[in-house]
Structure formats: structure tokens, C-alpha cells
Design a protein around this motif. Structure first.
Motif, PDB file in Angstrom:
ATOM      1  N   LEU A  56       0.822  -1.211   0.000  1.00 30.62           N
ATOM      2  CA  LEU A  56       0.000   0.000   0.000  1.00 30.62           C
ATOM      3  C   LEU A  56       0.853   1.257   0.000  1.00 30.62           C
ATOM      4  O   LEU A  56       0.333   2.348   0.099  1.00 30.62           O
ATOM      5  N   ILE A  66      -0.161  -2.850   6.115  1.00 32.62           N
ATOM      6  CA  ILE A  66      -0.126  -1.700   7.015  1.00 32.62           C
ATOM      7  C   ILE A  66       1.281  -1.128   7.112  1.00 32.62           C
ATOM      8  O   ILE A  66       1.461   0.094   7.133  1.00 32.62           O
ATOM      9  N   VAL A  67       2.298  -1.993   7.174  1.00 38.21           N
ATOM     10  CA  VAL A  67       3.656  -1.475   7.305  1.00 38.21           C
ATOM     11  C   VAL A  67       4.051  -0.693   6.057  1.00 38.21           C
ATOM     12  O   VAL A  67       4.644   0.385   6.160  1.00 38.21           O
ATOM     13  N   LEU A  69       2.072   0.857   4.116  1.00 38.56           N
ATOM     14  CA  LEU A  69       1.316   2.105   4.195  1.00 38.56           C
ATOM     15  C   LEU A  69       1.993   3.074   5.152  1.00 38.56           C
ATOM     16  O   LEU A  69       2.170   4.263   4.846  1.00 38.56           O
ATOM     17  N   GLY A  70       2.394   2.559   6.320  1.00 38.50           N
ATOM     18  CA  GLY A  70       3.076   3.404   7.294  1.00 38.50           C
ATOM     19  C   GLY A  70       4.368   3.956   6.733  1.00 38.50           C
ATOM     20  O   GLY A  70       4.688   5.130   6.902  1.00 38.50           O
ATOM     21  N   PHE A  71       5.090   3.133   6.004  1.00 39.27           N
ATOM     22  CA  PHE A  71       6.347   3.545   5.409  1.00 39.27           C
ATOM     23  C   PHE A  71       6.133   4.691   4.424  1.00 39.27           C
ATOM     24  O   PHE A  71       6.886   5.681   4.416  1.00 39.27           O
ATOM     25  N   GLU A 130       3.671   6.800   4.417  1.00 43.39           N
ATOM     26  CA  GLU A 130       3.287   8.010   5.135  1.00 43.39           C
ATOM     27  C   GLU A 130       4.510   8.663   5.776  1.00 43.39           C
ATOM     28  O   GLU A 130       4.640   9.880   5.777  1.00 43.39           O
ATOM     29  N   ILE A 131       5.417   7.833   6.312  1.00 44.76           N
ATOM     30  CA  ILE A 131       6.640   8.387   6.889  1.00 44.76           C
ATOM     31  C   ILE A 131       7.411   9.155   5.814  1.00 44.76           C
ATOM     32  O   ILE A 131       7.840  10.286   6.016  1.00 44.76           O
ATOM     33  N   LEU A 143       5.665  12.410   5.063  1.00 43.89           N
ATOM     34  CA  LEU A 143       5.766  13.389   6.158  1.00 43.89           C
ATOM     35  C   LEU A 143       7.171  13.950   6.272  1.00 43.89           C
ATOM     36  O   LEU A 143       7.347  15.136   6.548  1.00 43.89           O
ATOM     37  N   VAL A 144       8.167  13.093   6.031  1.00 48.39           N
ATOM     38  CA  VAL A 144       9.541  13.589   6.078  1.00 48.39           C
ATOM     39  C   VAL A 144       9.764  14.601   4.956  1.00 48.39           C
ATOM     40  O   VAL A 144      10.329  15.675   5.170  1.00 48.39           O
ATOM     41  N   ASN A 195       8.208  17.854   5.979  1.00 47.33           N
ATOM     42  CA  ASN A 195       8.697  18.596   7.136  1.00 47.33           C
ATOM     43  C   ASN A 195      10.189  18.914   7.129  1.00 47.33           C
ATOM     44  O   ASN A 195      10.623  19.804   7.835  1.00 47.33           O
ATOM     45  N   TRP A 196      10.946  18.161   6.360  1.00 51.41           N
ATOM     46  CA  TRP A 196      12.392  18.362   6.369  1.00 51.41           C
ATOM     47  C   TRP A 196      12.735  19.441   5.349  1.00 51.41           C
ATOM     48  O   TRP A 196      13.133  19.148   4.227  1.00 51.41           O
ATOM     49  N   PHE A 205      -1.574   8.822   0.035  1.00 52.77           N
ATOM     50  CA  PHE A 205      -2.072   7.454   0.027  1.00 52.77           C
ATOM     51  C   PHE A 205      -3.064   7.214  -1.114  1.00 52.77           C
ATOM     52  O   PHE A 205      -3.125   6.124  -1.679  1.00 52.77           O
ATOM     53  N   LEU A 206      -3.829   8.269  -1.456  1.00 48.84           N
ATOM     54  CA  LEU A 206      -4.832   8.083  -2.500  1.00 48.84           C
ATOM     55  C   LEU A 206      -4.184   7.672  -3.812  1.00 48.84           C
ATOM     56  O   LEU A 206      -4.756   6.915  -4.591  1.00 48.84           O
TER      57      LEU A 206
END
Lengths: 300, 414
Positions: B148, B204-205, B207-209, B211-212, B215-216, B219-220, B332-333
Motif C-alpha cells: 500500500l 499496514i507497514v 502504508l506506514g512507510f 506516510e513516513i 511526512l519527512v 517537514n524536512w 495514500f490516495l
């Protein structure tokens, strides 16, 4: 020390909300081994319903705790109805399918519900009225706790005790535990499995709706996307505690709440969501069965 | 079920849906002007719509249930009879003229009178999604790993080119392999820790990856310039030729066609290779696959690495095509969209993914009124396809080895 206590309390409040949502994930996973991706959306729909009901009542001139009571009840009814319907449409026809199919169907359902709310309502953030009453007696005790935080903690605690009692002592709870252990065997001893699964979805959705109403009035604004992030975080909590285990979900939720709260307080607030995901990835790598979960032995 | 009972059930369903859609679909509150908008018409639409759909739904569910029964007792004749599309693809006499017409149209398309810059851009976009779809198809369709977070690798590709150009002035053609390589390395980095995870945890992992990663990037600021992104990325060059916007678009179009053909060629070869067969075995049964001497670690890692490579390539092209990258393009979309292309087209089928990409990317572009409902439709497609046709529009062809003499016995066992 004051700052620490503030963060601790913030983490506890966050954790309570995550726990309410995580319970829905863990119960559904326990019973049909499916990650109900649409669960975050049920929570979001609960919050939206509460917003709509409370606004309509407020425009009609009502105020006070009766608005909260009505809005919360309607939100709970509708969330339960959505949870029930989602299961009937997207998961029930796929009971016998390979594992990937219901998961993809669940993702589809989640995207569908998000966009349904976005198109029917709005994609902007909506202000959520502060429904929770002020509790003046807290000040006299000299506690540094806001009244909405206090209400969230108490409501969560009460909901969890009720859930425990329901699962331990009622016939429905027994049926749920039996179905979770072995679906076919439960069927043989006369448990109506379809009905039990529906009950599980309904109870999970009710808890999510409670969480939705509480957090929305605590934070004060909602949009159609809140369910996605909340859902992922609650799922993280459920996995952290060991998915399928109810005390585990609560424990995991509090750990996650504190992690986020302390990390944003002491490290950086820019990466608030990153901490949750990093925690999730780490748990799954180090201990995939979670803190309280039993590791399943793969049989051939 | 007789007709009366059917109508009664549909009526109940219609009433139920009118009830549950009531607050969200009928009421809309305007919190600033403090007015409530009542949209009763929507309720009538929902009622009529769900009444009619419930008939169709039931009909298909019943047909599926009957189809399932037939499958368990196959008649010997069905073993040799293939679905229409598979027969078409297996017979060169049938598909060759079709392919020739298609490739002529593909070559002539940018020069046709109705092909404006906008039109060419849309088709290029669809080609880009074909590439992404085929790449994801390696991971999801062949190896059966639900991924994902595919968009993260797309982002890695796009940002590699953007940053390489920004810091070192590196051009498109050099950045293309570097972007692909970076994405592949990222794929392996993600692949290592998640090797032990089962399907849903893996989803899920990943997907989480993703998103990380997003987000990085958001924000970075010192690294990726935050939400405002990087602008002014040059389009690909062709031996220093000067091109205006329209010519540049046509050039990227042909570039995409070439890359797509390359992708199709490679994926096709991979499918029938040793590693491709290992992936399919892994998808079907991990334990059995290990027992047969296939190393699941290598198979999974190569699936991740190769899948990510295509995402990286597509990312570099994306950055060059839009001349601008920012984290908002990699949500994600986007992953969900690529996944629904693979699901709609048919997991593991190349032709299916191509058709899926054209349907899902071009249809909303040409039916403008409906483009708002695009994501709604994607969600619906994922649910409906999983329930009624989990194999997708076009079923992937499987290698079948037949012993001619004992074919009848084998047919019974399948």
C-alpha cells in the motif's frame, strides 16, 4: 515537572481515544481475522453525525446537556448502522475468499466512505461545537486537568468496564468469544455466527462513535479525513498490544498516546504522525505478535 | 425466491439506505450563517437507486454462488475451453492485426487533428499509470504481497531527479537510471524488515512507510524544501534540440510509449522466468514454495526491488513532465489509485493492467462531470471487483503443463 504532567495527561487523553477505536479493530480482527480498514471512517461518520445533529438542535434554540445526549445517541445509532451495513456489503460475501480479497474490499470501502462524506458535506474543516459541559468542581480540587479531558477519561473507563462485563458475562459475549476461538466449532454448538459477527461490528462501531464525539468536541474541528489518520493510529495501538487481545489494545493505545505526547513535547512537533508510524514499523519487526498477543504457530 | 418477496426485500433495503444516508446526504449545516440546508431530493435518489441496485446485487450474488458450485465439479470439456480474452491472446492470427492497428494509432496519435497538447498530456498520464500499474503488478499480482506504499518509491524517483538537478545540475537521461536505482535500494531497505510479515500486516507497514516518507518530505525543509516543493525541473532533452511546449509534450509522449513497451517486455519476460515462477509459487503457498526449494527471502526482496524500480523510473518521468514536485502528489490516495488499476485490470495480467489504467485514468478525464466522483468510484470498484470478479477484467494466463494422455484425469483433479 508541571510540563511533564501536562504531557502525561495529554498522552492519557489521546490514549483513551485511541483505545476506543482500537477496540473495534481488535474485536473484528479477533473474530474474522480482517483488518477493518473502514473502521476509522465509522468513527469519522460518528463525529459528522454528532456535528450535524448538534448544529440542527442549536439552530432550533436548544442548548445544554440535552444536546450532547441527543447528538451522541444519534451518532452512536448511525455509526452502528454503518458498521453493520459495511460488514454486510463488503465483508460478508468474502468470508470464504483468500485473505487479500476482504482486505482490498475494506480499503475500497474506506475510500468510498471518505469520498461519500466529502462529496455530500464538504472537504473543508468544520468547527465542532464544544458539547462537553464545564465541570467547575475540578478546580476546587486543585487538579490541573481540563473538564473535557476529565470527561474523556471517565467515559473511556466506563465504556471499557461495560465492554469487559459484556464480553465476560453475557450470552452475546460468550458467543463472541466462541466464534473468535473457532468459527466452525461455534456454529456446531449452535452459535449464530453471522449474527455474532454483526454484533461485533456494531459494538466496535459504537465505541468508535463515542471516541469520535469526544475527540471532536475536545479538538473542536473535523473534516472527512480524520478517520484515516485516527484509524491508522488506533490500528497501531491494536497491533502494539497484540491484535485480537482486548486488554492489549487498551495497553497499546496508552503506550502510543504517551509516546506521541512525549515525543512531540520533548523532540519535535513537526513529526507528530511520524512517531506513530515508526513505532508501528518497529513493533511489527521486533515483535509482530504484540505485547500481549499470542504468537500463532503456522500449521501446514 | 418469488417476485413478491424480492420486491419486499428490496423495499426494506431501500428504506434502510434512506435511513442511514439521511444525516450525511440530506442535511447540510452551514455553521457560519447558521442555516440548515435540507436536500430531500437526495433521499429519493438513494431510495430509488438502492431499490434497483439491490436486485442487480442479488442477481449477481446468486450467479456467483452457482458459478462456484460448477467450479467444484468441472466437466471434462471445460479443461480445454478457455475464456474468450485468453483465447484471443493465445492465438497470433487473432491478436496480431489488432496489435498492428493499435500501434499505428499509438504512433499517429499526437499528429491527429484532435490531439491538442492537453489531449496528449492526458494520454501520457495514462501511460505513466500503466508503468506504475505494471510495476505494482510485480509485487501485488505476481508475488502476492499487498503493497500500500507504492507511491513512496514513485516519490523517491521524482525527488531523486529534482534534487540531483537542483544540486548538481544532472539531466534527465542520467537521472533516469539513478532514480530507478535509488527506488530499488529503498525497496530493498523496506523489504528486509517486512519479510517475516503476513499479508495484512505487510499492507499496514508499507502504508506506514509511505506516510513516513511523505511526512519527512513535507517537514524536512532543508532537504526537500517542504510543502512548497521543487520547481523548475527541466523537461527531457533530445541532443540539445530546442522544443516548444507542444513538441516537448509529443516528445514525452513517445518517450512514455517507449518506456511502456520496455516495461511490458521486461515484465513479460520476468513472468515466465525462474524468478517469476518463484513469485507465483510464493503467492499461492509460501510453505509449499519453500519446501520446493524456492528461497522466499530472495523472491520477496527481488519482487520489492523490481517493483520499486519501475516506480522510480515513472517518478523521474513524472518530475520531468510536470517540471515540479511536491509532497502533495504522493499521498495514500495515489497508492490506492494504482492499486485499483491493478485490481480492476486483473492481478498478474499485463493486458489487464493496461486496460485498467486506460479505463481509470482516461474515463474520468473525458467525462468531466464525473471526475469529482473519481475516488468514490475507485472505492466502489475495489469492493465490487473483489466480491464479483476477484480475478479482474482479464485473467492472468497461467503456465499449464499438460500430459496429453492423462489430460482427462488431470482435469478432474484441478
Amino acid at each position: 515537572m508541571d510540563y511533564f504532567f501536562e504531557l502525561f495527561l495529554g498522552g492519557l487523553t489521546r490514549g483513551s481515544i485511541y483505545a476506543l477505536i482500537a477496540l473495534g479493530y481488535t474485536m473484528v480482527y479477533g473474530i474474522i481475522e480482517l483488518i477493518n480498514f473502514a473502521h476509522g471512517e465509522i468513527y469519522m461518520i460518528g463525529a459528522f453525525t454528532a456535528l450535524i445533529v448538534s448544529s440542527v438542535l442549536a439552530f432550533a434554540g436548544m442548548s445544554g446537556p440535552s444536546v450532547l445526549f441527543l447528538a451522541a445517541s444519534v451518532a452512536i445509532i448511525y455509526s452502528a448502522a454503518y458498521g453493520f451495513t459495511v460488514e454486510k456489503i463488503a465483508y460478508k460475501p468474502l468470508r470464504q475468499a483468500p485473505r487479500l480479497s476482504p482486505l482490498i474490499s475494506a480499503i475500497g470501502m474506506s475510500i468510498f466512505l471518505q469520498n461519500y462524506v466529502m462529496l455530500a458535506q464538504t472537504s473543508d474543516f468544520l468547527p465542532f461545537p464544544s458539547l462537553l459541559p464545564e465541570l467547575p468542581f475540578l478546580e476546587s480540587y486543585g487538579l490541573k486537568i481540563g473538564s473535557s479531558e476529565f470527561i474523556i477519561l471517565v467515559t473511556t473507563a466506563v465504556s471499557m468496564v461495560l465492554l469487559m462485563l459484556l464480553i465476560k458475562f453475557t450470552k452475546m459475549g460468550k458467543a463472541m468469544r466462541a466464534t473468535a476461538q473457532d468459527r466452525n466449532m461455534a456454529m456446531l454448538v449452535g452459535v449464530d455466527v453471522n449474527r455474532t459477527i454483526s454484533y461485533t461490528f456494531i459494538i466496535g462501531s459504537i465505541l468508535a462513535a463515542i471516541g469520535g464525539v469526544l475527540i471532536a468536541s475536545h479538538i473542536g474541528r473535523i473534516n472527512f479525513y480524520i478517520g484515516f489518520i485516527a484509524g491508522i493510529k488506533a490500528f497501531t495501538a491494536a497491533v502494539l498490544g497484540g491484535i485480537g487481545s482486548i486488554p492489549g489494545a487498551v495497553l497499546g493505545a496508552f503506550i502510543l498516546g504517551w509516546t506521541e505526547s512525549f515525543a512531540t513535547g520533548y523532540v519535535s512537533s513537526d513529526y507528530e504522525d511520524v512517531f506513530a508510524f515508526v513505532l508501528l514499523v518497529l513493533i511489527l519487526i521486533i515483535r509482530p505478535s504484540g505485547l500481549l498477543g499470542r504468537s500463532t504457530v503456522q500449521k501446514v | 425466491m418469488n417476485a413478491f418477496a424480492q420486491i419486499r426485500q428490496s423495499l426494506i433495503i431501500a428504506l434502510w439506505f434512506m435511513f442511514i444516508t439521511f444525516p450525511v446526504l440530506v442535511v447540510r449545516v452551514n455553521t457560519i450563517e447558521k442555516v440548515v440546508e435540507w436536500r430531500w431530493l437526495n433521499m429519493i435518489y438513494v431510495g430509488i437507486g438502492s431499490f434497483l441496485i439491490s436486485f442487480v446485487w442479488r442477481y449477481f450474488l446468486e450467479r456467483k454462488a452457482q458459478g462456484g458450485k460448477e467450479d467444484t465439479h468441472p466437466a471434462p470439456a471445460t479443461a480445454t475451453e478457455k475464456p474468450f480474452m485468453q483465447r484471443l491472446m493465445a492465438e497470433p492470427r487473432l491478436y496480431r492485426p489488432f496489435l498492428i492497428v493499435l500501434s499505428l494509432f499509438g504512433l499517429a496519435f499526437p499528429f491527429l487533428p484532435f490531439a491538442s497538447t492537453y489531449q496528449i498530456n492526458i494520454v501520457t498520464n495514462a501511460l505513466l499509470y500503466i508503468m506504475l500499474g505494471l510495476g505494482l503488478n510485480i509485487v501485488v499480482g505476481l508475488a502476492g504481497l499487498l503493497h500500500l506504499g507504492y507511491v513512496a518509491f514513485y516519490a523517491v524517483g521524482a525527488y531523486s531527479y529534482a534534487l540531483l538537478y537542483y544540486h548538481f545540475g544532472i539531466g534527465f537521461w542520467v537521472a533516469l537510471p539513478i532514480g530507478a536505482l535509488f527506488a530499488a535500494i529503498f525497496g530493498i531497505i523496506l523489504g528486509f524488515p517486512v519479510l517475516r510479515l503476513r499479508g495484512d500486516y505487510l499492507a499496514i507497514v508499507t502504508l506506514g512507510f509511505a506516510e513516513i516518507t511523505r511526512l519527512v518530505l513535507e517537514n524536512w525543509n532543508g532537504f526537500s524544501f517542504g510543502p512548497s516543493g521543487i520547481a523548475g525541473i527541466p523537461r527531457p532533452g533530445l541532443f540539445g534540440m530546442e522544443m516548444d511546449l507542444h513538441q516537448g509534450t509529443i516528445y514525452i509522449y513517445f518517450l512514455m510509449i517507449a518506456l511502456c513497451l520496455f516495461t511490458i517486455f521486461v515484465v513479460n519476460r520476468l513472468q515466465n522466468s525462474r524468478i517469476g515462477r518463484a513469485w507465483v509459487a510464493l503467492r499461492e503457498d509460501e510453505v509449499a514454495c519453500e519446501a520446493m526449494g524456492v528461497d522466499p527471502t530472495t523472491a520477496k526482496l527481488t519482487a520489492f526491488a523490481l517493483g520499486s524500480t519501475w516506480a522510480g523510473l515513472a517518478g523521474v518521468v513524472f518530475a520531468a513532465k510536470t517540471t515540479f514536485v511536491n509532497p502533495a502528489s504522493f499521498t495514500f490516495l495515489e497508492s490506492a489509485m494504482i492499486l485499483s488499476i491493478v485490481v480492476l485490470g486483473g492481478m498478474g495480467s499485463i493486458v489487464g493492467v493496461i486496460i485498467g489504467a486506460f479505463i481509470l485514468i482516461l474515463l474520468p478525464e473525458y467525462l468531466r462531470a464525473f471526475s469529482e466522483y473519481r475516488m468514490l468510484l475507485f472505492g466502489m470498484i475495489m469492493v465490487v471487483m473483489m466480491i464479483f470478479r476477484p480475478q479482474g477484467i482479464i485473467v492472468g494466463i497461467r503456465q499449464i503443463y499438460e500430459f496429453k494422455k492423462v489430460a482427462a484425469k488431470e482435469g478432474n483433479r484441478q
